[in-house]
Scaffold this motif. Structure first.
Motif, PDB file in Angstrom:
ATOM      1  N   ASP A 143      -1.290 -16.472  -1.002  1.00 26.74           N
ATOM      2  CA  ASP A 143      -2.520 -16.947  -1.647  1.00 26.74           C
ATOM      3  C   ASP A 143      -3.460 -15.788  -1.959  1.00 26.74           C
ATOM      4  N   ARG A 144      -3.072 -14.576  -1.551  1.00 28.87           N
ATOM      5  CA  ARG A 144      -3.883 -13.397  -1.856  1.00 28.87           C
ATOM      6  C   ARG A 144      -3.010 -12.156  -1.706  1.00 28.87           C
ATOM      7  N   VAL A 145      -3.216 -11.170  -2.578  1.00 28.18           N
ATOM      8  CA  VAL A 145      -2.508  -9.899  -2.483  1.00 28.18           C
ATOM      9  C   VAL A 145      -3.536  -8.783  -2.380  1.00 28.18           C
ATOM     10  N   LEU A 146      -3.384  -7.931  -1.370  1.00 35.04           N
ATOM     11  CA  LEU A 146      -4.263  -6.777  -1.207  1.00 35.04           C
ATOM     12  C   LEU A 146      -3.478  -5.498  -1.474  1.00 35.04           C
ATOM     13  N   LEU A 147      -4.126  -4.562  -2.139  1.00 36.92           N
ATOM     14  CA  LEU A 147      -3.511  -3.274  -2.441  1.00 36.92           C
ATOM     15  C   LEU A 147      -4.296  -2.166  -1.753  1.00 36.92           C
ATOM     16  N   GLY A 148      -3.561  -1.236  -1.144  1.00 36.27           N
ATOM     17  CA  GLY A 148      -4.218  -0.159  -0.406  1.00 36.27           C
ATOM     18  C   GLY A 148      -3.761   1.211  -0.861  1.00 36.27           C
ATOM     19  N   GLY A 149      -4.509   2.236  -0.450  1.00 33.20           N
ATOM     20  CA  GLY A 149      -4.181   3.606  -0.814  1.00 33.20           C
ATOM     21  C   GLY A 149      -4.314   3.827  -2.309  1.00 33.20           C
ATOM     22  N   LEU A 150      -3.376   4.560  -2.890  1.00 27.80           N
ATOM     23  CA  LEU A 150      -3.412   4.842  -4.325  1.00 27.80           C
ATOM     24  C   LEU A 150      -3.315   3.554  -5.149  1.00 27.80           C
ATOM     25  N   HIS A 151      -2.632   2.537  -4.620  1.00 28.02           N
ATOM     26  CA  HIS A 151      -2.507   1.275  -5.357  1.00 28.02           C
ATOM     27  C   HIS A 151      -3.868   0.617  -5.589  1.00 28.02           C
ATOM     28  N   ARG A 152      -4.752   0.753  -4.623  1.00 30.11           N
ATOM     29  CA  ARG A 152      -6.104   0.220  -4.813  1.00 30.11           C
ATOM     30  C   ARG A 152      -6.798   0.925  -5.971  1.00 30.11           C
ATOM     31  N   ALA A 169       0.830  -1.198   0.000  1.00 32.95           N
ATOM     32  CA  ALA A 169       0.000   0.000   0.000  1.00 32.95           C
ATOM     33  C   ALA A 169       0.865   1.249   0.000  1.00 32.95           C
ATOM     34  N   THR A 170       0.309   2.316  -0.537  1.00 35.14           N
ATOM     35  CA  THR A 170       0.926   3.624  -0.430  1.00 35.14           C
ATOM     36  C   THR A 170      -0.032   4.542   0.299  1.00 35.14           C
ATOM     37  N   ARG A 182       2.777   9.288   1.698  1.00 32.40           N
ATOM     38  CA  ARG A 182       4.073   9.224   1.015  1.00 32.40           C
ATOM     39  C   ARG A 182       4.636   7.823   1.169  1.00 32.40           C
ATOM     40  N   GLY A 183       5.412   7.390   0.165  1.00 37.08           N
ATOM     41  CA  GLY A 183       6.111   6.132   0.269  1.00 37.08           C
ATOM     42  C   GLY A 183       5.231   4.915   0.061  1.00 37.08           C
ATOM     43  N   VAL A 184       5.861   3.734   0.147  1.00 33.87           N
ATOM     44  CA  VAL A 184       5.191   2.454  -0.064  1.00 33.87           C
ATOM     45  C   VAL A 184       5.590   1.496   1.042  1.00 33.87           C
ATOM     46  N   GLY A 185       4.632   0.762   1.541  1.00 37.49           N
ATOM     47  CA  GLY A 185       4.910  -0.219   2.586  1.00 37.49           C
ATOM     48  C   GLY A 185       4.311  -1.562   2.244  1.00 37.49           C
ATOM     49  N   GLY A 186       4.783  -2.583   2.924  1.00 40.33           N
ATOM     50  CA  GLY A 186       4.254  -3.923   2.718  1.00 40.33           C
ATOM     51  C   GLY A 186       4.136  -4.667   4.022  1.00 40.33           C
ATOM     52  N   ASP A 243       4.312   6.095  -5.527  1.00 37.19           N
ATOM     53  CA  ASP A 243       3.550   6.727  -4.451  1.00 37.19           C
ATOM     54  C   ASP A 243       2.807   7.938  -5.027  1.00 37.19           C
ATOM     55  N   PRO A 244       1.989   8.639  -4.238  1.00 35.89           N
ATOM     56  CA  PRO A 244       1.192   9.751  -4.778  1.00 35.89           C
ATOM     57  C   PRO A 244       2.012  10.848  -5.446  1.00 35.89           C
ATOM     58  N   LEU A 245       3.155  11.213  -4.845  1.00 35.40           N
ATOM     59  CA  LEU A 245       3.976  12.256  -5.453  1.00 35.40           C
ATOM     60  C   LEU A 245       4.494  11.814  -6.816  1.00 35.40           C
TER      61      LEU A 245
END
Length: 407
Positions: free
Chosen positions: A339-348, A227-228, A231-235, A279-281
């Motif tokens: 078995d599953r990947v979730l994306l959050g923030g701008l990635h969603r 997710a982003t 700022r930045g990206v995390g996992g 990321d958003p920037l």
């Protein structure tokens, strides 16, 4: 009365597991609770009654089965929406958000705060706690704990923020100690009058924990979340149903996975990391837009993607970020085999904008056919880091409801 007390004594060790089942929605009825706990119906009834007396759950005895059904309908179980809460907070590059969160991940009240986060963590954490204390006064709720999410790897059990790259905080800031001090200063105590327990964790880790318990990650055994935020990206990774944080809380720093060797310089000293490429920037710059003063970078990037996707420059920027994100996800999928990947923030939002493209990039770059077809889904909870911070604070209650609620 004696029989009921005997059943309760026999089932007292089941109070925590029973509460966890109701908390995560896995025991919607007493019949399911009985089966999941492996106890008698009478013991399950005594356990449910005790949790209801503690104002943690509600037991609905009204008939709920279909007309003409055989047998007595099972009592329905749910968390008590008017029961105690925890104070949850999140600090990000544009300020903070404080909230009161009940069992079941239900956000009772929130108070956002916009501010330039100074180099002294005590300044913003003091504002966070004051906002939370005001919410407690306004609602009159009992507080049983406090949890904090921060955009940094957090060493455990010390609770120090090791690399708050997007904040002005010094590396190794003792955020747990400061948060605990601010909670004590505000006079926030638990149901027994003792100071509430405080916890701190990485925001993406906590978002993954919340999604696994209450959101799009329910039922996954090996769940990857990327997710982003502002700022930045995390996992984060949930393995075998448990959040994987590594030996000292530092696992899954996916933001420094290289996806564009000739790309932007990164705060870590490298170049072309996910952290600065998706990321958003990065999206605003790729689309040729200059960030404005109104709203956070995440809000501006999300609005641009949703409202101006027909613009060729915006669509091209989205495709560039999708390709880089897909490259990073493929590498992670190859290594971790979730078995599953979730994306959050701008990635969603990028996934929603062009799901076929992102899935194709991941599949094309994955070594194994099964890895290439791993489900890619958007996170389901709007404030999952806040809910995850609340999960940390609720955990002592889930472990020992009587100990926390009555001492």
């Amino acid at each position: 009365m004696t029989q009921t007390r005997t059943r309760l004594e026999r089932g007292r060790g089941a109070l925590g597991p029973a509460l966890a089942l109701v908390h995560t929605g896995r025991a919607p009825t007493r019949a399911v609770l009985t089966a999941e706990l492996g106890v008698t119906r009478a013991t399950a009834g005594a356990v449910a009654a005790e949790l209801e007396a503690l104002r943690l759950i509600r037991v609905d005895t009204r008939p709920s089965g279909p007309a003409g059904a055989q047998g007595r309908p099972s009592h329905r179980l749910a968390v008590d929406r008017d029961g105690p809460v925890v104070l949850a907070a999140q600090v990000h590059t544009d300020g903070f958000r404080a909230a009161l969160v009940g069992l079941g991940g239900h956000v009772v009240a929130t108070a956002p705060g916009c501010m330039t986060v100074p180099a002294d963590p005590a300044h913003v954490l003091g504002a966070v706690v004051d906002a939370g204390a005001e919410l407690l006064r306004e609602t009159g709720r009992i507080c049983v704990g406090a949890g904090l999410a921060v955009p940094s790897a957090v060493a455990q059990p010390e609770g120090t923020a090791l690399n708050p790259l997007h904040l002005a905080w010094p590396a190794g800031a003792p955020v747990l100690d400061i948060f605990t001090e601010q909670i004590a200063r505000a006079g926030i105590t638990g149901p027994t009058g003792a100071p509430v327990a405080c916890f701190v964790g990485n925001d993406i880790n906590l978002g993954a924990l919340a999604e696994h318990r209450h959101g799009a990650g329910q039922g996954a055994q090996d769940l990857l979340v990327v997710a982003t935020g502002h700022r930045g990206v995390g996992g984060a990774l949930v393995l075998d149903g448990r959040l994987h944080t590594g030996s000292s809380g530092l696992a899954l720093e996916v933001g420094h996975f290289t996806v564009n060797p000739e790309g932007r310089p990164c705060h870590c000293g490298g170049r072309g990391c996910l952290d600065v490429e998706v990321d958003p920037l990065a999206f605003l710059e790729e689309a040729g837009r200059t960030p404005g003063p109104a709203g956070s970078l995440l809000e501006q990037a999300t609005a641009l993607l949703r409202e101006e996707y027909a613009d060729p420059s915006v669509r091209a920027a989205a495709r560039a970020l999708i390709d880089r994100l897909g490259l990073g996800l493929a590498g992670l999928v190859n290594v971790l085999n979730p078995d599953r990947v979730l994306l959050g923030g701008l990635h969603r939002d990028l996934l929603e904008a062009d799901p076929d493209r992102l899935r194709a990039v991941v599949a094309d770059r994955s070594l194994w056919g099964r890895s290439g077809s791993v489900p890619l889904l958007g996170c389901a909870l709007d404030h999952n880091s806040l809910v995850g911070a609340a999960e940390l604070a609720w955990q002592p209650v889930l472990d020992d409801p009587l100990g926390v609620m009555v001492g």
